[in-house]
Design an enzyme around this catalytic site. Structure first.
Site, PDB file in Angstrom:
ATOM      1  N   THR A 121     -41.715  18.258  38.229  1.00  0.00           N
ATOM      2  CA  THR A 121     -42.117  17.849  36.879  1.00  0.00           C
ATOM      3  C   THR A 121     -43.074  18.853  36.224  1.00  0.00           C
ATOM      4  O   THR A 121     -43.854  19.520  36.916  1.00  0.00           O
ATOM      5  CB  THR A 121     -42.809  16.468  36.971  1.00  0.00           C
ATOM      6  OG1 THR A 121     -43.539  16.224  35.768  1.00  0.00           O
ATOM      7  CG2 THR A 121     -43.825  16.405  38.109  1.00  0.00           C
ATOM      8  N   ASP A 122     -43.063  18.875  34.897  1.00  0.00           N
ATOM      9  CA  ASP A 122     -44.021  19.716  34.151  1.00  0.00           C
ATOM     10  C   ASP A 122     -45.459  19.255  34.375  1.00  0.00           C
ATOM     11  O   ASP A 122     -46.405  19.989  34.109  1.00  0.00           O
ATOM     12  CB  ASP A 122     -43.692  19.731  32.648  1.00  0.00           C
ATOM     13  CG  ASP A 122     -43.676  18.364  31.978  1.00  0.00           C
ATOM     14  OD1 ASP A 122     -43.898  17.343  32.662  1.00  0.00           O
ATOM     15  OD2 ASP A 122     -43.430  18.315  30.747  1.00  0.00           O
ATOM     16  N   GLU A 123     -45.626  18.011  34.853  1.00  0.00           N
ATOM     17  CA  GLU A 123     -46.988  17.472  34.998  1.00  0.00           C
ATOM     18  C   GLU A 123     -47.803  18.219  36.050  1.00  0.00           C
ATOM     19  O   GLU A 123     -49.024  18.116  36.074  1.00  0.00           O
ATOM     20  CB  GLU A 123     -46.935  15.972  35.298  1.00  0.00           C
ATOM     21  CG  GLU A 123     -46.238  15.220  34.182  1.00  0.00           C
ATOM     22  CD  GLU A 123     -46.395  13.715  34.226  1.00  0.00           C
ATOM     23  OE1 GLU A 123     -47.417  13.228  34.730  1.00  0.00           O
ATOM     24  OE2 GLU A 123     -45.471  13.025  33.746  1.00  0.00           O
ATOM     25  N   TYR A 145     -50.147  11.034  40.801  1.00  0.00           N
ATOM     26  CA  TYR A 145     -48.704  11.350  40.724  1.00  0.00           C
ATOM     27  C   TYR A 145     -48.483  12.854  40.708  1.00  0.00           C
ATOM     28  O   TYR A 145     -47.780  13.409  41.551  1.00  0.00           O
ATOM     29  CB  TYR A 145     -48.080  10.712  39.468  1.00  0.00           C
ATOM     30  CG  TYR A 145     -46.715  11.272  39.118  1.00  0.00           C
ATOM     31  CD1 TYR A 145     -45.636  11.092  39.973  1.00  0.00           C
ATOM     32  CD2 TYR A 145     -46.510  12.006  37.935  1.00  0.00           C
ATOM     33  CE1 TYR A 145     -44.381  11.632  39.671  1.00  0.00           C
ATOM     34  CE2 TYR A 145     -45.261  12.532  37.625  1.00  0.00           C
ATOM     35  CZ  TYR A 145     -44.204  12.350  38.489  1.00  0.00           C
ATOM     36  OH  TYR A 145     -42.968  12.873  38.189  1.00  0.00           O
ATOM     37  N   LYS A 149     -46.980  15.507  43.577  1.00  0.00           N
ATOM     38  CA  LYS A 149     -45.766  16.273  43.261  1.00  0.00           C
ATOM     39  C   LYS A 149     -46.050  17.772  43.439  1.00  0.00           C
ATOM     40  O   LYS A 149     -45.215  18.513  43.941  1.00  0.00           O
ATOM     41  CB  LYS A 149     -45.300  16.015  41.819  1.00  0.00           C
ATOM     42  CG  LYS A 149     -44.695  14.658  41.562  1.00  0.00           C
ATOM     43  CD  LYS A 149     -43.405  14.398  42.314  1.00  0.00           C
ATOM     44  CE  LYS A 149     -42.230  15.202  41.783  1.00  0.00           C
ATOM     45  NZ  LYS A 149     -40.958  14.838  42.497  1.00  0.00           N
TER      46      LYS A 149
HETATM   47  P1  NAD Z   1     -37.202   6.713  39.268  1.00  0.00           P
HETATM   48  O1  NAD Z   1     -38.509   6.069  39.558  1.00  0.00           O
HETATM   49  O2  NAD Z   1     -36.279   6.106  38.267  1.00  0.00           O
HETATM   50  O3  NAD Z   1     -36.364   6.867  40.620  1.00  0.00           O
HETATM   51  C1  NAD Z   1     -36.925   7.252  41.841  1.00  0.00           C
HETATM   52  C2  NAD Z   1     -35.920   6.920  42.942  1.00  0.00           C
HETATM   53  O4  NAD Z   1     -36.470   7.343  44.193  1.00  0.00           O
HETATM   54  C3  NAD Z   1     -35.642   5.419  43.064  1.00  0.00           C
HETATM   55  O5  NAD Z   1     -34.258   5.198  43.232  1.00  0.00           O
HETATM   56  C4  NAD Z   1     -36.416   5.007  44.314  1.00  0.00           C
HETATM   57  O6  NAD Z   1     -35.854   3.895  44.997  1.00  0.00           O
HETATM   58  C5  NAD Z   1     -36.317   6.292  45.130  1.00  0.00           C
HETATM   59  N1  NAD Z   1     -37.381   6.420  46.142  1.00  0.00           N
HETATM   60  C6  NAD Z   1     -38.714   6.269  45.974  1.00  0.00           C
HETATM   61  N2  NAD Z   1     -39.359   6.492  47.131  1.00  0.00           N
HETATM   62  C7  NAD Z   1     -38.400   6.803  48.043  1.00  0.00           C
HETATM   63  C8  NAD Z   1     -38.434   7.178  49.409  1.00  0.00           C
HETATM   64  N3  NAD Z   1     -39.580   7.240  50.092  1.00  0.00           N
HETATM   65  N4  NAD Z   1     -37.263   7.471  50.010  1.00  0.00           N
HETATM   66  C9  NAD Z   1     -36.077   7.397  49.360  1.00  0.00           C
HETATM   67  N5  NAD Z   1     -35.986   7.032  48.064  1.00  0.00           N
HETATM   68  C10 NAD Z   1     -37.141   6.773  47.413  1.00  0.00           C
HETATM   69  O7  NAD Z   1     -37.551   8.220  38.897  1.00  0.00           O
HETATM   70  P2  NAD Z   1     -36.841   9.298  37.982  1.00  0.00           P
HETATM   71  O8  NAD Z   1     -37.438   9.244  36.640  1.00  0.00           O
HETATM   72  O9  NAD Z   1     -35.378   9.214  38.151  1.00  0.00           O
HETATM   73  O10 NAD Z   1     -37.374  10.632  38.659  1.00  0.00           O
HETATM   74  C11 NAD Z   1     -36.615  11.316  39.659  1.00  0.00           C
HETATM   75  C12 NAD Z   1     -37.324  12.613  40.020  1.00  0.00           C
HETATM   76  O11 NAD Z   1     -37.466  13.431  38.840  1.00  0.00           O
HETATM   77  C13 NAD Z   1     -38.738  12.420  40.558  1.00  0.00           C
HETATM   78  O12 NAD Z   1     -38.923  13.317  41.627  1.00  0.00           O
HETATM   79  C14 NAD Z   1     -39.637  12.763  39.392  1.00  0.00           C
HETATM   80  O13 NAD Z   1     -40.874  13.261  39.833  1.00  0.00           O
HETATM   81  C15 NAD Z   1     -38.815  13.826  38.687  1.00  0.00           C
HETATM   82  N6  NAD Z   1     -39.056  13.928  37.236  1.00  0.00           N
HETATM   83  C16 NAD Z   1     -39.011  12.824  36.437  1.00  0.00           C
HETATM   84  C17 NAD Z   1     -39.208  12.962  35.069  1.00  0.00           C
HETATM   85  C18 NAD Z   1     -39.137  11.782  34.128  1.00  0.00           C
HETATM   86  O14 NAD Z   1     -39.474  11.934  32.941  1.00  0.00           O
HETATM   87  N7  NAD Z   1     -38.691  10.618  34.549  1.00  0.00           N
HETATM   88  C19 NAD Z   1     -39.472  14.234  34.521  1.00  0.00           C
HETATM   89  C20 NAD Z   1     -39.491  15.343  35.367  1.00  0.00           C
HETATM   90  C21 NAD Z   1     -39.272  15.176  36.721  1.00  0.00           C
HETATM   91  P1  TYD Z   2     -44.774   7.847  30.325  1.00  0.00           P
HETATM   92  O1  TYD Z   2     -43.423   7.419  29.858  1.00  0.00           O
HETATM   93  O2  TYD Z   2     -45.503   6.971  31.301  1.00  0.00           O
HETATM   94  O3  TYD Z   2     -44.599   9.323  30.875  1.00  0.00           O
HETATM   95  P2  TYD Z   2     -45.739  10.425  31.321  1.00  0.00           P
HETATM   96  O4  TYD Z   2     -47.019   9.738  31.513  1.00  0.00           O
HETATM   97  O5  TYD Z   2     -45.164  10.901  32.608  1.00  0.00           O
HETATM   98  O6  TYD Z   2     -45.737  11.445  30.246  1.00  0.00           O
HETATM   99  O7  TYD Z   2     -45.708   8.025  29.058  1.00  0.00           O
HETATM  100  C1  TYD Z   2     -45.357   8.918  28.009  1.00  0.00           C
HETATM  101  C2  TYD Z   2     -46.516   8.956  27.036  1.00  0.00           C
HETATM  102  O8  TYD Z   2     -46.608   7.670  26.402  1.00  0.00           O
HETATM  103  C3  TYD Z   2     -47.864   9.165  27.702  1.00  0.00           C
HETATM  104  O9  TYD Z   2     -48.678   9.960  26.819  1.00  0.00           O
HETATM  105  C4  TYD Z   2     -48.447   7.782  27.847  1.00  0.00           C
HETATM  106  C5  TYD Z   2     -47.896   7.065  26.629  1.00  0.00           C
HETATM  107  N1  TYD Z   2     -47.658   5.608  26.802  1.00  0.00           N
HETATM  108  C6  TYD Z   2     -48.143   4.718  25.832  1.00  0.00           C
HETATM  109  O10 TYD Z   2     -48.782   5.107  24.836  1.00  0.00           O
HETATM  110  N2  TYD Z   2     -47.873   3.384  26.020  1.00  0.00           N
HETATM  111  C7  TYD Z   2     -47.184   2.906  27.079  1.00  0.00           C
HETATM  112  O11 TYD Z   2     -47.009   1.665  27.203  1.00  0.00           O
HETATM  113  C8  TYD Z   2     -46.685   3.839  28.045  1.00  0.00           C
HETATM  114  C9  TYD Z   2     -45.905   3.369  29.242  1.00  0.00           C
HETATM  115  C10 TYD Z   2     -46.941   5.188  27.868  1.00  0.00           C
END
Ligand code: NAD
Ligand code: TYD
Length: 334
Positions: A121-123, A145, A149
Site C-alpha cells: 500500500t501507499d500508506e 496497519y 505492512k
Molecule cells: P480485505 O480486508 O477486503 O481482504 C483481506 C483478505 O485477507 C480477506 O479475505 C481475509 O479473510 C484475508 N486474510 C486476513 N488475514 C489472513 C490470514 N492471516 N491468512 C489468510 N487470509 C487472511 O482487503 P483488501 O482491501 O482486498 O486488501 C488486499 C490487500 O491489498 C492487502 O494486503 C492490503 O494491504 C492491500 N491494499 C489495499 C488497498 C485498499 O484500498 N483496500 C490499497 C492498497 C493495498
Molecule cells: P479508509 O477508506 O478507511 O481508507 P484509508 O484510511 O486507508 O485511506 O478512509 C479513507 C479516508 O476517509 C480517510 O481519510 C479516512 C476517511 N473516513 C471518513 O472520513 N469517514 C469514515 O467513516 C471512514 C471509514 C473514513
C-alpha cells in the site's frame, strides 16, 4: 499459469482472481482465513471454473501453506488486516498476519523456488503535503496497519537480497469498487446514503486520497507478476486524487440523498492528511489505469444499489457491533 492467491476471498483478491480466471485462463488456488472481511460469496461465480480450488486457512499455518503451494508457478499475497481504524483499536492480528504470516509464505516460496508478489500500500510512505511518492521515497508509516505492512515489505525485499527469491512488491493507492467491505469510506458512505443513515466525515474532511478502481489495480498486479523485475517495487496509483468531503458529496448526488446526512465526527488519531503515488515505473512496463474516478464511482454506486443480497448479511452481522463501537451510534438510528 497456476497461482496460489492468499487473501483471495477479500475485496481486491477476489477481483484479481476473477480477472485471472476469466481473462487469462489461470488455474487458481485461493488460501484465505475468512476473517470478517473475507467471504466465499465473493468468489461464488468462480466456484465451478476449471482449476479453481479454495483452502480455508491462515497464511501463518505452515502446514496448510505447504500443501497449497505444491504445483504453483507463483504466489500472490493479498492476505492482510486492512482497516486503519481497527489497527488503532486492536493491532494484534495485524502483527501476526503481516509479520509472521508473510514470513511463512516467503519460506514456502523459497523452498519451492516460485515467484512471489506482495500486495502492499501507499500508506507505507506516510503522508505527503505536496508532490508524489516514488518507489525510492523513505518508508514513514504512521498507523499500526501501515507500520506492519511496511515491515512485511522489508522482509519480502530481504528474501530477494539474501536468498535470491524472485520477489516483487506492488504498492497500490486507495482502491474502490465492487465487493469492498463497508467499513471503508466509499462503500460505507454509499450504503448509509442508500439507507438515509448519517454520513460520518472524520475531522474537517479535507484529507486527500488517490483513488484507483479495483480492476485497474488488479490488472497492475497481474502486469507486475508477468513483467516486473525480481527484487523491485512498483507503485500502482490511480488517475485521480480527491478530497474526502468531495467524495462524500459526489456519492450523495449519485444516490440522490440529502447533504443534511453529513455528520462531522471525531478525527482518527494520527490521521494521514494526503496520500499521493507516482506510478511512472509501472507505466514503463506498459500498464495504465483505465477508469477515471467519476466513471468508477458511478459504477460502484450502481453495483451496491443492485447487489443488496451481497451486503444485507454484512449489515446485519458483526458489522453492526463494529459500527456501534466505531461511531458511537447504531446503524439505522438516523
Ligand atoms: P480485505 O480486508 O477486503 O481482504 C483481506 C483478505 O485477507 C480477506 O479475505 C481475509 O479473510 C484475508 N486474510 C486476513 N488475514 C489472513 C490470514 N492471516 N491468512 C489468510 N487470509 C487472511 O482487503 P483488501 O482491501 O482486498 O486488501 C488486499 C490487500 O491489498 C492487502 O494486503 C492490503 O494491504 C492491500 N491494499 C489495499 C488497498 C485498499 O484500498 N483496500 C490499497 C492498497 C493495498
Ligand atoms: P479508509 O477508506 O478507511 O481508507 P484509508 O484510511 O486507508 O485511506 O478512509 C479513507 C479516508 O476517509 C480517510 O481519510 C479516512 C476517511 N473516513 C471518513 O472520513 N469517514 C469514515 O467513516 C471512514 C471509514 C473514513
Amino acid at each position: 499459469m497456476k497461482l496460489l492467491v492468499c487473501g483471495g476471498a477479500g475485496f481486491i483478491g477476489s477481483n484479481f482472481v476473477r480477472q485471472r480466471i476469466t481473462d487469462h485462463g489461470d488455474a487458481v488456488t485461493v488460501l484465505d482465513k475468512l476473517t470478517y472481511a473475507g467471504r466465499e460469496e465473493n468468489l461464488a461465480d468462480l466456484r465451478d471454473a476449471d482449476g479453481f480450488a479454495f483452502v480455508h486457512a491462515g497464511i501463518e499455518d505452515a502446514g496448510a501453506v505447504a500443501e497449497a503451494i505444491a504445483g504453483a508457478d507463483a504466489v500472490v499475497n493479498f492476505a492482510a488486516e486492512t482497516h486503519v481504524d481497527r489497527s488503532i483499536a486492536e493491532p494484534d492480528a495485524f502483527i501476526t498476519t503481516h509479520a509472521f504470516g508473510t514470513f511463512v509464505l516467503l519460506e514456502a516460496a523459497r523452498e519451492h523456488g516460485v515467484r512471489y508478489v506482495q500486495v502492499s500500500t501507499d500508506e507505507v510512505y506516510g503522508s505527503i503535503e505536496e508532490g508524489s511518492f516514488t518507489e525510492s521515497s523513505p518508508l514513514q508509516p504512521s498507523s499500526p496497519y501501515s507500520a506492519t505492512k511496511a515491515g512485511a515489505d522489508l522482509l519480502v525485499a530481504s528474501y530477494h537480497h539474501t536468498y535470491g527469491l524472485e520477489s516483487l512488491i506492488c504498492r497500490g493507492s486507495n482502491n474502490y469498487g465492487p465487493y469492498q467491505y463497508p467499513e471503508k469510506l466509499i462503500p460505507l458512505i454509499v450504503l448509509n446514503a442508500l439507507h438515509g443513515d448519517p454520513l460520518p466525515v472524520y475531522g474537517d474532511g479535507q484529507q486527500v486520497r488517490n483513488w484507483i478502481y479495483v480492476e485497474d489495480f488488479a490488472r497492475g498486479i497481474g502486469h507486475v507478476l508477468a513483467h516486473g523485475a525480481p527484487g523491485e517495487t512498483y507503485n500502482v496509483g490511480g488517475p485521480d486524487e480527491a478530497v474526502n468531503l468531495d467524495v462524500v458529496r459526489r456519492i450523495i448526488d449519485l444516490v440522490g440523498a440529502s447533504e443534511d446526512l453529513i455528520s462531522y465526527v471525531t478525527d482518527r488519531p494520527g490521521h494521514d492528511r494526503r496520500y499521493s503515488l507516482g506510478s511512472e515505473k509501472v507505466r514503463a512496463l506498459g500498464w495504465e489505469a483505465q477508469v477515471r474516478f467519476d466513471e468508477g464511482l458511478e459504477r460502484t454506486v450502481a453495483w451496491y444499489r443492485d447487489n443488496g443480497a451481497w451486503w444485507e448479511p454484512i449489515r446485519s452481522g458483526e458489522y453492526r457491533a463494529y459500527y456501534e463501537r466505531q461511531y458511537g451510534r447504531a446503524l439505522g438510528d438516523g
